[in-house]
Scaffold this motif. Structure first.
Motif, PDB file in Angstrom:
ATOM      1  N   GLU A 117       0.814  -1.217   0.000  1.00 19.57           N
ATOM      2  CA  GLU A 117       0.000   0.000   0.000  1.00 19.57           C
ATOM      3  C   GLU A 117       0.848   1.269   0.000  1.00 19.57           C
ATOM      4  OE1 GLU A 117      -0.374  -1.461   4.412  1.00 19.57           O
ATOM      5  OE2 GLU A 117       0.248  -2.255   2.454  1.00 19.57           O
ATOM      6  N   ARG A 135      -9.459   5.440  -0.981  1.00 18.66           N
ATOM      7  CA  ARG A 135      -9.427   6.436   0.092  1.00 18.66           C
ATOM      8  C   ARG A 135     -10.816   6.564   0.709  1.00 18.66           C
ATOM      9  NH1 ARG A 135      -6.889   9.188  -4.132  1.00 18.66           N
ATOM     10  NH2 ARG A 135      -8.558  10.744  -4.286  1.00 18.66           N
ATOM     11  N   ASP A 203     -13.842  11.838   0.155  1.00 18.45           N
ATOM     12  CA  ASP A 203     -12.580  11.224  -0.260  1.00 18.45           C
ATOM     13  C   ASP A 203     -12.819   9.985  -1.111  1.00 18.45           C
ATOM     14  OD1 ASP A 203     -11.204  13.162   1.106  1.00 18.45           O
ATOM     15  OD2 ASP A 203     -10.769  11.916   2.856  1.00 18.45           O
ATOM     16  N   TRP A 207     -11.737   9.395  -5.047  1.00 13.86           N
ATOM     17  CA  TRP A 207     -10.927   8.257  -5.470  1.00 13.86           C
ATOM     18  C   TRP A 207     -11.640   7.462  -6.566  1.00 13.86           C
ATOM     19  CZ3 TRP A 207     -12.371   3.065  -5.037  1.00 13.86           C
ATOM     20  CH2 TRP A 207     -11.413   2.167  -5.512  1.00 13.86           C
TER      21      TRP A 207
END
Length: 262
Positions: A117, A135, A203, A207
């Protein structure tokens, strides 16, 4: 070279997808996957690990110079750990990368310091692969039944997106497809992994929209459990449009979470 085994599909130039067995309670066959990527340098990288039949193992060893050209094994889903050790034993010289959970759960294995990650790892393989980490969600939730998040991998040469669980390719049995067409969808656990904070949905939406843009020109989807959507079989919209539709279908759940947490 041994003929391509039944469990291996040549998706496009430089990428082969391997289907393995994974059963719930030892009965319900979900299947799982890994992909073999040939880098521009001539070395190979595995995306994930899975059950390898004898024929598949033999083919892989022949393809990769008895395993010596396998540079790395990249484990991309925190909760896909069943076949990690077995595949490491077949390719012991390959550098072993995983998420923080892989390293904690299988601490006896020789993990590299970088996690899959981590952006620093993504830069190591940027010549051949592009990665995306969701996210606004818990990447490794405390509830181990919530398998939403994984690291998504794009391989531009073969026009392929390799993904575990985060996106699924839903195909009902043949007799039911006349009523419900196959579709790309976000994993059903999404509402339960959204972070409980203000801005989490914002968020996630940002994404997901980036994911749609990244998928333009990508023609193949290799998904963990329910099979692949390959360009040669796609009689519907392109992948980017399918992902955009999938985002629209979860908007109600996103809005509910946003109303509660901001």
């Amino acid at each position: 070279m041994t003929a391509l085994p039944a469990s291996v599909v040549e998706v496009g130039p430089g990428l082969w997808n391997i289907r393995g067995s994974y059963k719930i309670a030892g009965v319900i066959q979900l299947g799982t996957q890994c992909s073999l990527v040939e880098r521009g340098s001539g070395s190979f990288v595995f995306l994930d690990t899975c059950d390898l039949s004898d024929a598949t193992r033999q083919w892989l060893l022949e393809r990769t110079g008895n395993g010596k050209r396998v540079e790395a094994i990249l484990n991309l889903h925190p909760f896909h750990t069943v076949y990690v050790q077995a595949q490491h034993e077949v390719f012991p010289e390959a550098k072993l990368y995983g998420t923080a959970r892989h390293a904690a759960r299988l601490s006896e294995l020789p993990w590299q310091e970088l996690r899959t990650e981590d952006e620093a790892l993504h830069r190591l393989f940027a010549d051949d692969l592009t990665f995306s980490v969701p996210r606004g969600v818990d990447f490794i939730p405390e509830d181990e039944n919530l398998h939403f998040a994984s690291v998504l991998a794009f391989h531009a040469r073969s026009k392929t997106l390799h993904v575990d669980d985060t996106l699924v390719w839903l195909r009902l049995p043949w007799l039911l497809r006349a009523f419900v067409r196959p579709e790309v969808a976000f994993h059903f656990t999404l509402p339960k992994v959204l972070e409980r904070r203000a801005g989490a949905v914002k968020d996630f939406r940002a994404w997901a929209k980036e994911l749609v843009e990244q998928s333009r020109g990508i023609e193949n989807l290799c998904a963990a459990h329910l099979g692949n959507l390959l360009a040669r079989d796609n009689d519907g919209p392109p992948l980017s449009e399918r992902i955009e539709r999938a985002l629209g279908k979860v908007e109600g759940k996103l809005a509910a979470h946003e109303a509660k947490f901001g």
